[in-house]
Design an enzyme around this catalytic site. Structure first.
Site, mmCIF file in Angstrom:
data_model
loop_
_atom_site.group_PDB
_atom_site.id
_atom_site.type_symbol
_atom_site.label_atom_id
_atom_site.label_comp_id
_atom_site.label_asym_id
_atom_site.label_seq_id
_atom_site.Cartn_x
_atom_site.Cartn_y
_atom_site.Cartn_z
ATOM 1 N N ASN A 127 0.476 -1.192 -0.203
ATOM 2 C CA ASN A 127 -0.250 -0.284 0.005
ATOM 3 C C ASN A 127 0.858 1.508 -0.018
ATOM 4 O O ASN A 127 0.444 2.762 0.559
ATOM 5 C CB ASN A 127 -0.972 -0.031 1.151
ATOM 6 C CG ASN A 127 -1.943 -1.447 1.405
ATOM 7 O OD1 ASN A 127 -2.763 -1.161 -0.427
ATOM 8 N ND2 ASN A 127 -2.311 -1.636 1.793
ATOM 9 N N ASN A 128 2.282 1.350 -0.662
ATOM 10 C CA ASN A 128 3.178 2.454 0.072
ATOM 11 C C ASN A 128 2.669 2.786 -1.263
ATOM 12 O O ASN A 128 3.013 2.454 -2.719
ATOM 13 C CB ASN A 128 3.970 1.720 -0.192
ATOM 14 C CG ASN A 128 5.721 3.177 -0.265
ATOM 15 O OD1 ASN A 128 5.200 3.815 -1.105
ATOM 16 N ND2 ASN A 128 6.803 2.671 0.182
ATOM 17 N N ASP A 165 10.873 -6.433 -2.584
ATOM 18 C CA ASP A 165 11.431 -6.481 -1.444
ATOM 19 C C ASP A 165 12.980 -5.767 -1.703
ATOM 20 O O ASP A 165 13.393 -5.570 -2.401
ATOM 21 C CB ASP A 165 12.231 -7.524 -0.270
ATOM 22 C CG ASP A 165 12.682 -6.898 1.307
ATOM 23 O OD1 ASP A 165 11.688 -5.780 1.956
ATOM 24 O OD2 ASP A 165 13.523 -7.398 1.910
ATOM 25 N N GLY A 171 12.356 7.357 1.353
ATOM 26 C CA GLY A 171 12.789 6.191 1.834
ATOM 27 C C GLY A 171 14.662 7.041 2.637
ATOM 28 O O GLY A 171 14.378 8.114 2.744
ATOM 29 N N ASP A 200 16.719 8.266 -0.254
ATOM 30 C CA ASP A 200 17.140 9.082 -1.405
ATOM 31 C C ASP A 200 17.981 9.993 -1.442
ATOM 32 O O ASP A 200 18.069 10.095 -2.295
ATOM 33 C CB ASP A 200 15.631 9.136 -2.191
ATOM 34 C CG ASP A 200 14.639 8.075 -3.056
ATOM 35 O OD1 ASP A 200 15.647 7.017 -2.715
ATOM 36 O OD2 ASP A 200 13.969 7.958 -3.697
ATOM 37 N N LYS A 209 14.002 8.925 -12.536
ATOM 38 C CA LYS A 209 15.400 8.211 -11.820
ATOM 39 C C LYS A 209 14.563 6.521 -11.857
ATOM 40 O O LYS A 209 14.908 5.715 -12.132
ATOM 41 C CB LYS A 209 14.197 8.384 -10.109
ATOM 42 C CG LYS A 209 14.370 7.703 -8.836
ATOM 43 C CD LYS A 209 13.785 8.295 -7.518
ATOM 44 C CE LYS A 209 13.470 6.748 -7.172
ATOM 45 N NZ LYS A 209 12.964 7.175 -5.859
ATOM 46 N N HIS A 255 16.940 1.018 -9.054
ATOM 47 C CA HIS A 255 17.061 -0.231 -8.905
ATOM 48 C C HIS A 255 15.502 -1.045 -9.710
ATOM 49 O O HIS A 255 15.185 -2.436 -9.501
ATOM 50 C CB HIS A 255 17.073 -0.796 -7.603
ATOM 51 C CG HIS A 255 16.960 0.250 -6.587
ATOM 52 N ND1 HIS A 255 16.322 1.551 -6.406
ATOM 53 C CD2 HIS A 255 15.525 -0.013 -5.184
ATOM 54 C CE1 HIS A 255 16.006 1.356 -5.275
ATOM 55 N NE2 HIS A 255 15.764 0.822 -4.894
#
Length: 202
Positions: free
Chosen positions: A9-10, A76, A160, A162, A182, A187
């Site tokens: 839900n991010n 993850d 996070g 960043d 970006k 990643h």
């Protein structure tokens, strides 16, 4: 159109995934969209183990509840700093103890790197992704990007770590880059590009 449930839900993560998969033939749904309230315990030793566990638990729930035919994608990701022997690694989101507190996580990391020269602050973001689909089909991919940890946050974008992850070739932190640039080199962007290529044959 295939339906893809992202085991998250991010909102920041969902935006990135939707942007990168916007030309793929999939409808991207969040757990909230599906009214699924499950908090999977991320107790794996690797990013891939955690991603697989999340994907499997959500996929099994959808099947058990007969919610329809969906693919489930879980990821993850985290930051690994060489001089700290890979920390924060799989504990990236809860490095300072409280899950998802980016400011405290960044503060702890910068404190642990105090007095370390910039050239010795090499780090990499890692993103492991697992997609589970009907008929026992699955995709596993991983993307990485290398950079350095700067001594203070810079930029207003991203989330996070960043603001403190610096890419010398762009002379910017992730937070200073626009989302398009970006996503092209991140990643998560690299992992999703691999995933999109494999999805084409599904």
């Amino acid at each position: 159109m295939k339906k893809l449930v992202v085991a998250s839900n991010n909102e920041h993560k969902l935006v990135e995934i939707r942007e990168i998969l916007n030309d793929a033939d999939v409808q991207v749904l969040s757990l909230k969209d599906m009214n699924i309230d499950i908090d999977v315990v991320e107790d794996g030793n690797t990013f891939m183990e955690n991603a697989y566990k999340k994907a499997k638990e959500i996929y099994q729930y959808i099947m058990e509840k007969h919610m329809g035919e969906y693919m489930v994608l879980a990821d993850d990701s985290g930051l690994c700093v060489d001089i700290l022997k890979g920390e924060p690694g799989v504990f990236s989101a809860r490095y300072a103890g409280e899950h998802g507190n980016s400011q405290k996580n960044n503060e702890k990391l910068l404190k642990n790197l105090k007095d370390v020269k910039i050239e010795d602050r090499k780090a990499r973001f890692v993103c492991a992704m697992v997609l589970l689909a009907p008929d026992s089909r699955e995709i596993k991919v991983q993307g990485e990007v290398e950079g350095y940890i700067v001594d203070k946050p810079s930029g207003t974008g991203g989330f996070g770590y960043d603001p403190i992850f610096y890419l010398p070739e762009f002379k910017k932190t992730f937070s200073e880059m626009d989302s398009k640039d970006k996503n092209a080199i991140s990643h998560r962007g690299k992992a999703l590009e691999k995933l999109r290529d494999k999805l084409a044959s599904f």
